[in-house]
Design a protein around this motif. Structure first.
Motif, PDB file in Angstrom:
ATOM      1  N   UNK A 122      87.900 -32.226  69.759  1.00  0.00           N
ATOM      2  CA  UNK A 122      87.549 -33.467  70.381  1.00  0.00           C
ATOM      3  C   UNK A 122      88.336 -34.524  69.693  1.00  0.00           C
ATOM      4  N   UNK A 123      89.692 -34.156  69.049  1.00  0.00           N
ATOM      5  CA  UNK A 123      90.233 -35.356  68.598  1.00  0.00           C
ATOM      6  C   UNK A 123      91.837 -35.129  68.849  1.00  0.00           C
ATOM      7  N   UNK A 124      92.347 -36.446  68.642  1.00  0.00           N
ATOM      8  CA  UNK A 124      94.057 -36.140  69.046  1.00  0.00           C
ATOM      9  C   UNK A 124      94.820 -37.247  68.417  1.00  0.00           C
ATOM     10  N   UNK A 125      95.799 -37.214  67.925  1.00  0.00           N
ATOM     11  CA  UNK A 125      96.941 -38.097  67.430  1.00  0.00           C
ATOM     12  C   UNK A 125      97.165 -39.327  68.622  1.00  0.00           C
ATOM     13  N   UNK A 126      97.032 -40.345  68.326  1.00  0.00           N
ATOM     14  CA  UNK A 126      97.335 -41.649  69.149  1.00  0.00           C
ATOM     15  C   UNK A 126      98.501 -41.188  69.862  1.00  0.00           C
ATOM     16  N   UNK A 127      99.572 -40.802  69.070  1.00  0.00           N
ATOM     17  CA  UNK A 127     100.752 -40.691  69.848  1.00  0.00           C
ATOM     18  C   UNK A 127     100.892 -39.699  70.890  1.00  0.00           C
ATOM     19  N   UNK A 128      99.955 -38.453  70.670  1.00  0.00           N
ATOM     20  CA  UNK A 128      99.675 -37.449  71.607  1.00  0.00           C
ATOM     21  C   UNK A 128      99.051 -37.920  72.717  1.00  0.00           C
ATOM     22  N   UNK A 129      98.100 -38.678  72.407  1.00  0.00           N
ATOM     23  CA  UNK A 129      97.197 -39.218  73.442  1.00  0.00           C
ATOM     24  C   UNK A 129      97.746 -40.289  74.431  1.00  0.00           C
ATOM     25  N   UNK A 130      98.849 -40.857  73.876  1.00  0.00           N
ATOM     26  CA  UNK A 130      99.479 -41.792  74.737  1.00  0.00           C
ATOM     27  C   UNK A 130     100.628 -40.917  75.594  1.00  0.00           C
ATOM     28  N   UNK A 131     101.050 -39.772  74.950  1.00  0.00           N
ATOM     29  CA  UNK A 131     102.020 -39.067  75.714  1.00  0.00           C
ATOM     30  C   UNK A 131     101.207 -38.245  77.018  1.00  0.00           C
ATOM     31  N   UNK A 132     100.152 -37.813  76.631  1.00  0.00           N
ATOM     32  CA  UNK A 132      99.386 -36.922  77.648  1.00  0.00           C
ATOM     33  C   UNK A 132      99.078 -37.883  78.761  1.00  0.00           C
ATOM     34  N   UNK A 133      98.707 -39.085  78.365  1.00  0.00           N
ATOM     35  CA  UNK A 133      98.123 -40.050  79.498  1.00  0.00           C
ATOM     36  C   UNK A 133      99.037 -40.748  80.139  1.00  0.00           C
TER      37      UNK A 133
ATOM     38  N   UNK B  25      95.432 -39.860  59.904  1.00  0.00           N
ATOM     39  CA  UNK B  25      95.963 -38.288  59.897  1.00  0.00           C
ATOM     40  C   UNK B  25      96.058 -37.777  58.586  1.00  0.00           C
ATOM     41  N   UNK B  26      95.592 -36.588  58.217  1.00  0.00           N
ATOM     42  CA  UNK B  26      95.879 -36.180  57.138  1.00  0.00           C
ATOM     43  C   UNK B  26      97.333 -35.579  56.809  1.00  0.00           C
ATOM     44  N   UNK B  27      98.128 -34.943  57.750  1.00  0.00           N
ATOM     45  CA  UNK B  27      99.506 -34.450  57.741  1.00  0.00           C
ATOM     46  C   UNK B  27     100.477 -35.637  57.738  1.00  0.00           C
ATOM     47  N   UNK B  28     100.232 -36.823  58.238  1.00  0.00           N
ATOM     48  CA  UNK B  28     101.244 -37.762  58.798  1.00  0.00           C
ATOM     49  C   UNK B  28     100.742 -39.044  58.463  1.00  0.00           C
ATOM     50  N   UNK B  29     101.214 -39.560  57.416  1.00  0.00           N
ATOM     51  CA  UNK B  29     100.678 -41.030  56.694  1.00  0.00           C
ATOM     52  C   UNK B  29     100.829 -42.082  57.824  1.00  0.00           C
ATOM     53  N   UNK B  30     101.969 -41.977  58.842  1.00  0.00           N
ATOM     54  CA  UNK B  30     102.085 -43.122  59.827  1.00  0.00           C
ATOM     55  C   UNK B  30     100.826 -42.839  61.063  1.00  0.00           C
ATOM     56  N   UNK B  31     100.476 -41.570  61.129  1.00  0.00           N
ATOM     57  CA  UNK B  31      99.784 -41.216  62.197  1.00  0.00           C
ATOM     58  C   UNK B  31      98.496 -41.604  62.341  1.00  0.00           C
ATOM     59  N   UNK B  32      97.853 -41.771  63.240  1.00  0.00           N
ATOM     60  CA  UNK B  32      96.302 -42.185  63.328  1.00  0.00           C
ATOM     61  C   UNK B  32      95.727 -41.438  64.464  1.00  0.00           C
ATOM     62  N   UNK B  33      94.433 -40.827  64.182  1.00  0.00           N
ATOM     63  CA  UNK B  33      93.708 -39.926  65.152  1.00  0.00           C
ATOM     64  C   UNK B  33      92.506 -40.702  65.756  1.00  0.00           C
ATOM     65  N   UNK B  34      92.469 -40.484  67.155  1.00  0.00           N
ATOM     66  CA  UNK B  34      91.254 -40.918  67.552  1.00  0.00           C
ATOM     67  C   UNK B  34      90.342 -39.458  67.984  1.00  0.00           C
ATOM     68  N   UNK B  35      89.203 -39.801  67.723  1.00  0.00           N
ATOM     69  CA  UNK B  35      88.041 -38.448  67.698  1.00  0.00           C
ATOM     70  C   UNK B  35      87.006 -38.958  68.427  1.00  0.00           C
ATOM     71  N   UNK B  36      86.551 -38.237  69.499  1.00  0.00           N
ATOM     72  CA  UNK B  36      85.264 -38.501  70.438  1.00  0.00           C
ATOM     73  C   UNK B  36      83.967 -38.543  69.574  1.00  0.00           C
ATOM     74  N   UNK B  37      83.191 -39.420  69.630  1.00  0.00           N
ATOM     75  CA  UNK B  37      81.772 -39.536  69.056  1.00  0.00           C
ATOM     76  C   UNK B  37      80.832 -38.692  69.949  1.00  0.00           C
ATOM     77  N   UNK B  38      79.645 -38.281  69.435  1.00  0.00           N
ATOM     78  CA  UNK B  38      78.616 -37.578  70.048  1.00  0.00           C
ATOM     79  C   UNK B  38      78.317 -38.467  71.394  1.00  0.00           C
ATOM     80  N   UNK B  39      78.262 -39.958  70.784  1.00  0.00           N
ATOM     81  CA  UNK B  39      77.854 -40.846  72.115  1.00  0.00           C
ATOM     82  C   UNK B  39      79.069 -40.774  73.130  1.00  0.00           C
ATOM     83  N   UNK B  40      80.087 -40.778  72.629  1.00  0.00           N
ATOM     84  CA  UNK B  40      81.363 -40.924  73.839  1.00  0.00           C
ATOM     85  C   UNK B  40      81.068 -39.824  74.637  1.00  0.00           C
ATOM     86  N   UNK B  41      80.813 -38.492  74.192  1.00  0.00           N
ATOM     87  CA  UNK B  41      80.929 -37.411  74.679  1.00  0.00           C
ATOM     88  C   UNK B  41      79.680 -37.342  75.992  1.00  0.00           C
TER      89      UNK B  41
END
Lengths: 170, 170
Positions: free
Chosen positions: B55-66, B91-107
């Motif tokens: 339930x998580x995605x890089x912001x870049x991938x999220x923008x691309x998918x949407x 993001x662990x493997x990309x310092x420029x990257x940022x991840x969005x993760x769905x919380x339990x409340x979001x779900x």
């Protein structure tokens, strides 16, 4: 009530629709922001006024023709008036009414932006479709619009003049 | 260059498209605002995260998918994070990257809003179409999206990750 979830085929169509709608909106906004300093909705307001008698329309009729809510229209019209592209006037025959009138400057901005806008619509949409698909698109969209406009179950009718009008004789 | 103005048939199709797109967007936003306190785009962000691994995605991938711009996504994600529906992580493997993760409340919010949303999509769109028109819609929209995504002439690539990505090997 059991939820009627989408079938895989419907999901594919829905995702393709959403993706193309976002991309198209982006492309239109980007071209118009660059060439005329305004998003597509603002352009549509000017274009609709330019095609109306005396280049003016009641706000209610403008919202109805553009299928946008009154609150979105009011916000956009305030911005366009500030930029001198249209002018608000009181309605002579309806004290509650308000008229939006295209100014000479608005008409000039519209004429300058129109060729680039039409080229974007053509390149993004019609150049990608066969003659048959243009017919299909019109038929599909007309059906969807008709259903949504006649949907008596929708709330917030106060903000959507095409609903309020169709459900009352005034 | 001579402007390739729209033919009367194309104008009819274009107006029908714009009207149905506005009405549909309105109907989706209204239902989701009422049932979940958020517009359709915010719902789409939560739904996309819910379908991703962990339930998580890089912001870049999220923008691309949407198919939305990074600036629109960043604004929406900030609001959703404030409401506790998702969380941003580095993001662990990309310092420029940022991840969005769905919380339990979001779900939980998503699961509660989904039936009403799907019912609106079905009533507004699929209930109005024949099986054949669902196929036509998918084909038309896929063609439009493909053309817009591959359009190398478009400006502002910095803000649209699916463009930047397709035009560079990084």
């Amino acid at each position: 009530m059991t939820t009627r979830w989408l079938t895989p085929k419907e999901q594919r169509a829905w995702r393709a629709y959403i993706a193309s709608a976002h991309l198209l909106e982006d492309a239109l906004d980007r071209q118009l922001q660059q060439d005329a300093g305004m998003p597509h909705m603002y352009y549509s307001i000017l274009a609709t006024l330019s095609e109306s008698p005396e280049r003016r329309l009641r706000m209610t009729d403008l919202a109805e023709q553009l299928k946008i809510t009154r609150s979105r229209l009011t916000y956009a019209v305030t911005r366009l008036e500030k930029d001198g592209l249209l002018r608000r006037e009181n309605c002579r025959w309806d004290k509650r009414g308000s008229i939006a009138a295209l100014t000479e400057e608005g008409m000039a901005v519209l004429e300058q932006a129109a060729p680039g806008h039409v080229e974007t619509v053509r390149a993004s949409l019609f150049d990608q479709l066969t003659e048959e698909q243009v017919d299909q698109l019109e038929e599909i969209c007309t059906g969807i619009a008709r259903a949504l406009e006649s949907d008596e179950a929708r709330p917030a009718a106060d903000d959507v003049p095409w609903r309020r009008r169709s459900s009352s004789p005034s």
